[in-house]
Enzyme design. Structure first.
Site, short mmCIF file in Angstrom:
data_model
loop_
_atom_site.label_atom_id
_atom_site.label_comp_id
_atom_site.label_asym_id
_atom_site.label_seq_id
_atom_site.Cartn_x
_atom_site.Cartn_y
_atom_site.Cartn_z
N VAL A 227 -7.42 -12.56 6.96
CA VAL A 227 -6.22 -12.45 7.79
C VAL A 227 -6.24 -13.45 8.94
O VAL A 227 -5.28 -14.17 9.19
CB VAL A 227 -6.05 -11.02 8.33
N THR B 204 -6.02 -3.79 10.69
CA THR B 204 -5.43 -2.52 10.28
C THR B 204 -6.21 -1.37 10.92
O THR B 204 -7.39 -1.16 10.61
CB THR B 204 -5.44 -2.38 8.75
N GLU C 226 -2.85 -11.45 -0.92
CA GLU C 226 -3.78 -12.49 -1.37
C GLU C 226 -3.19 -13.18 -2.60
O GLU C 226 -2.70 -12.55 -3.51
CB GLU C 226 -5.15 -11.88 -1.70
N ASN D 297 3.70 -2.98 -12.64
CA ASN D 297 2.97 -3.54 -13.78
C ASN D 297 1.76 -2.65 -14.08
O ASN D 297 0.84 -2.56 -13.28
CB ASN D 297 2.51 -4.96 -13.47
N CYS E 51 -7.51 -3.93 0.81
CA CYS E 51 -6.52 -3.18 1.59
C CYS E 51 -6.13 -1.83 0.98
O CYS E 51 -6.34 -0.79 1.60
CB CYS E 51 -5.27 -4.04 1.79
N LYS F 277 -8.78 1.05 0.78
CA LYS F 277 -9.23 1.41 2.13
C LYS F 277 -8.12 2.09 2.92
O LYS F 277 -8.36 3.11 3.59
CB LYS F 277 -9.69 0.15 2.85
#
EC number: 1.1.1.22
Length: 434
Positions: A11, A121, A152, A251, A260, A263
């Site tokens: 980040v 975060t 990402e 999908n 992310c 977590k």
């Protein structure tokens, strides 16, 4: 403006480089000496499409520098962005030790008007706790929340053309400063949402948890499709064309991973439990995704007549998704681990994440290969575990001639069923009957 990013991980690095490209004077700080040395030589420690171009531009424009030293130069900065990691503790609670360590260090070097922006975060209430923490130490800095929503693999585009910019503030001065920082994006039409500190922090957790819920739901619907003969691709399209739902994150596959989603949904579940709320949806999503790799292995076992021991299996794709070198919480790595525990011989390949996978997982029965073709030689089954577009372009006729058994299980539904069968493969995909 003069801004700093504390933490040059994914980040902080992407944000810092693009902020430099947008015209700000940026310093990125990290305590990893090797990383800083490489960055100053224009060598990126992560893979992210187009980021190297923006790094070169920002450095050559003299708007970006990298350091590992907290210094009095920080007194000249308008804002400090905290972008350090917040890993999960044992019960899912976010560990904020790196955030507080960064806050401690910067507070000794910045001027009283400098804004501390928490981009990491963090659980709702964290910014207010940081304000109280600083006040107890005799500091009265303004603190703001500014969560990131970078994906990402498309982080550069996400930063330059965001769906929204969310900021949490408790005074007009902080809002005005953040508007100035993001002015280049606001002027081109980016939505700028201003709210309070707690709501801003919560937006990030809820956004990621909702997306994780969509993934878990469509994965379970794929299981239903397998039982009744429905087509998961058509189902996803038919549902996703409804504008109230949207096509993204529908999908079907081996589960969500990365740094992310797993977590953040654990942290949100921990938060609601701490407030005595029984959020059954979050618990179900966590459980569903945890079981997903085992379910994929069960499908592989079924195709091999229930006999996995001693089998040779090719795993194509090791990152948690295409477009990144990140293998953190990757379903592919989880699947490989389960297979190795069942005495399977695994031959693995990934176009970008090979080195990170090697650092993450070693085993006497696991071999890494520099090409997909080499990995597929003499195997009993090929598993497509990550949706790399390169896999569509492979010479599958050549691979057909090299395998022991011409069988593919496509966990990402990226190959053409008819083409594979015409070559001679037995082809199965998530959501199709086995």
């Amino acid at each position: 403006m003069n801004i700093t990013f504390i933490g040059s991980g994914y980040v902080g690095l992407v944000s810092g480089i693009i902020m430099g490209y947008l015209g700000h004077n940026v310093t990125c700080l990290d305590n990893d000496d090797v990383k800083i040395s490489k960055l100053n030589k224009k060598i990126l420690p992560i893979y992210e499409a187009k980021l190297d171009e923006y790094l070169k531009h920002a450095l050559e424009s003299d708007r970006l520098k990298f350091t590992n030293i907290y210094s009095n130069e920080f007194r000249n900065f308008d804002a400090i962005f905290i972008t350090v990691g917040t890993p999960s503790k044992e019960l899912g609670e976010a560990d904020l030790k790196y955030v507080y360590d960064a806050v401690d260090k910067v507070s000794k070097h910045i001027n009283k008007d400098c804004l501390i922006v928490i981009k990491s975060t963090v659980p709702p209430g964290s910014c207010n706790n940081i304000i109280a923490y600083l006040k107890a130490k005799g500091f009265s800095f303004n603190v703001a929340s500014n969560p990131e929503f970078l994906r990402e693999g498309s982080a550069v585009e996400d930063f330059l053309y965001p769906d929204r910019i969310v900021v949490g503030v408790n005074n007009k001065e902080s809002e005005a400063l953040l508007r100035k920082i993001y002015a280049p994006l606001i002027e081109q039409g980016a939505k700028f949402l201003v709210t309070n500190l707690v709501t801003s922090e919560l937006i990030k957790y809820v956004s990621n948890s909702f997306l994780a819920t969509k993934i878990a739901f469509i994965n379970e619907m794929a299981d239903l499709c397998e039982k009744i003969g429905a087509n998961i691709k058509d189902l996803s399209q038919g549902v996703g064309l409804d504008q109230r739902i949207g096509r993204n994150f529908l999908n079907a596959g081996p589960g969500f991973g990365g740094s992310c989603f797993p977590k953040d949904i654990l942290a949100l579940n921990n938060l609601v439990e701490n407030h005595k709320i029984d959020c059954k949806i979050l618990k179900s999503v966590i459980k569903s995704n945890k079981l997903r790799p085992s379910n994929m292995v069960a499908k592989i076992a079924t195709l091999l007549d229930g006999d996995l021991k001693g089998r040779n299996i090719a795993i194509l794709g090791l990152t948690y998704k295409a477009g990144t070198d990140d293998v953190r919480a990757s379903p592919a790595i989880e699947i490989i681990t389960i297979l190795l525990n069942k005495d399977v011989y695994v031959k693995a390949f990934d176009p970008i994440g090979l080195e990170n996978a090697k650092k993450n997982l070693e085993h006497k029965n696991l071999l890494y290969f520099a090409s997909a073709v080499e990995a597929c030689k003499s195997v009993d089954i090929i598993v497509i575990a990550t949706e790399w577009s390169e896999f569509k372009e492979l010479n599958w006729q050549e691979i057909y001639n090299l395998v022991k058994s011409p069988m593919i299980i496509d966990l990402r539904n990226i190959l053409d069923n008819e083409v594979m069968k015409k070559i001679g493969f037995r082809y199965y995909a998530v959501g199709s009957q086995i």
